[in-house]
Design a protein around this motif. Structure first.
Motif, mmCIF file in Angstrom:
data_model
loop_
_atom_site.group_PDB
_atom_site.id
_atom_site.type_symbol
_atom_site.label_atom_id
_atom_site.label_comp_id
_atom_site.label_asym_id
_atom_site.label_seq_id
_atom_site.Cartn_x
_atom_site.Cartn_y
_atom_site.Cartn_z
ATOM 1 N N LEU A 158 0.820 -1.204 0.000
ATOM 2 C CA LEU A 158 0.000 0.000 0.000
ATOM 3 C C LEU A 158 0.855 1.255 0.000
ATOM 4 O O LEU A 158 0.512 2.256 -0.649
ATOM 5 N N SER A 159 2.000 1.210 0.685
ATOM 6 C CA SER A 159 2.910 2.355 0.698
ATOM 7 C C SER A 159 3.484 2.635 -0.682
ATOM 8 O O SER A 159 3.725 3.785 -1.045
ATOM 9 N N VAL A 161 1.928 2.151 -3.427
ATOM 10 C CA VAL A 161 0.861 2.788 -4.197
ATOM 11 C C VAL A 161 0.685 4.243 -3.783
ATOM 12 O O VAL A 161 0.607 5.145 -4.617
ATOM 13 N N THR A 168 -0.324 5.566 4.592
ATOM 14 C CA THR A 168 -0.591 4.133 4.784
ATOM 15 C C THR A 168 -0.996 3.837 6.221
ATOM 16 O O THR A 168 -1.986 3.135 6.471
ATOM 17 N N LEU A 172 -4.472 2.144 7.525
ATOM 18 C CA LEU A 172 -4.486 0.791 8.072
ATOM 19 C C LEU A 172 -4.741 0.744 9.582
ATOM 20 O O LEU A 172 -5.503 -0.097 10.059
ATOM 21 N N TRP A 223 -5.127 -10.749 0.152
ATOM 22 C CA TRP A 223 -5.130 -9.289 0.335
ATOM 23 C C TRP A 223 -3.712 -8.738 0.164
ATOM 24 O O TRP A 223 -3.505 -7.713 -0.503
ATOM 25 N N THR A 224 -2.753 -9.413 0.763
ATOM 26 C CA THR A 224 -1.363 -8.966 0.682
ATOM 27 C C THR A 224 -0.845 -9.043 -0.751
ATOM 28 O O THR A 224 -0.166 -8.122 -1.232
ATOM 29 N N ALA A 227 -2.173 -6.160 -2.710
ATOM 30 C CA ALA A 227 -1.478 -4.913 -2.383
ATOM 31 C C ALA A 227 -0.096 -4.869 -3.021
ATOM 32 O O ALA A 227 0.333 -3.830 -3.553
ATOM 33 N N GLY A 231 1.304 -2.352 -5.800
ATOM 34 C CA GLY A 231 2.531 -1.609 -5.559
ATOM 35 C C GLY A 231 3.542 -1.801 -6.670
ATOM 36 O O GLY A 231 4.189 -0.843 -7.108
#
Length: 240
Positions: A158-159, A161, A168, A172, A223-224, A227, A231
């Motif tokens: 996410l970071s 992105v 982030t 989160l 999910w990971t 992400a 990214g």
């Protein structure tokens, strides 16, 4: 440049930043410290001895997320990423090495935190921990390491992105501490597929939901992976 050399350079970045080492230490400290308090609710009607033994993971994940977000977001401060990509032009190779460099120390610390939590948690519960089988204890220790690693990588993806560790963490942490609980109370079983709820099934001795311990971790892994894919796409497509 060979992948091993890129990985080595990324590991040097991590071990030379004091804030990242502190975050790793906080993963261990928070997980074990809050686990020591797990026995305080041992008289409640819905008492789960395995969850009490690994209660601290709920708090240790905050430090793991901070580690993953910070490790990735440092590349987007100033012109750091330009220098990195000048040395490693293959962006996909660099991103993969960064992800491995983030995951490895969290996995190691997570195993240590899981083992320490097991000892501390069983001591806090006393005789109430005797019902836990060797398989359940082993599942908790391994699950602790895997879950914390997945949450750190989720934050890293996410970071990449958002290109901001602050943004982030701003998304989160409130989600994990507030939104996830509210959604769980309102939507019932629909919350079982949220990344934290799904992964934490591994810490329950018995679970009435549709997911099991390992299928729950698999959902968190999805999910990971999403992400990290987002990214990687962002790093490949956007200007440094």
């Amino acid at each position: 440049m060979p992948f091993a050399a890129v990985l080595h350079s990324e590991w040097i970045k991590i071990r030379t930043l004091r804030s990242l080492l502190c975050a790793l230490g906080a993963v261990l400290l928070a997980t074990v410290a809050f686990t020591a308090l797990g026995g305080s609710d041992s008289d409640s009607s819905d008492f789960d001895p395995l969850y009490s033994v690994f209660l601290g993971v709920v708090f240790g994940q905050i430090a793991a997320i901070a580690f993953g977000a910070t490790a990735m977001s440092t590349e987007f401060r100033g012109a750091a990423l330009r220098g990195t990509l000048a040395a490693v032009p293959l962006r996909g190779t660099w991103f993969a090495a960064k992800a491995v460099a983030i995951a490895t120390p969290v996995l190691v610390v997570g195993l240590a935190a899981g083992a320490a939590s097991l000892l501390v948690g069983k001591s806090a519960l006393g005789a109430q921990a005797d019902v836990l089988t060797a398989a359940e204890q082993g599942r908790g220790v391994v699950g602790c390491a895997v879950y914390l690693t997945l949450m750190a990588l989720l934050a890293a993806g996410l970071s990449a992105v958002l290109r901001s560790g602050t943004a982030t963490l701003g998304i989160l942490i409130p989600f994990l501490l507030i939104v996830s609980f509210v959604v769980g109370d309102v939507s019932g079983s629909a919350a079982d597929v949220l990344p934290d709820k799904a992964g934490q099934v591994v810490f329950h001795e018995n679970w009435d939901g549709a997911l099991g311990p390992w299928t729950g971790l698999a959902v968190t892994a999805l999910w990971t992976a999403a992400a990290l894919c987002a990214g990687a796409w962002s790093v490949r497509r956007r200007d440094a």
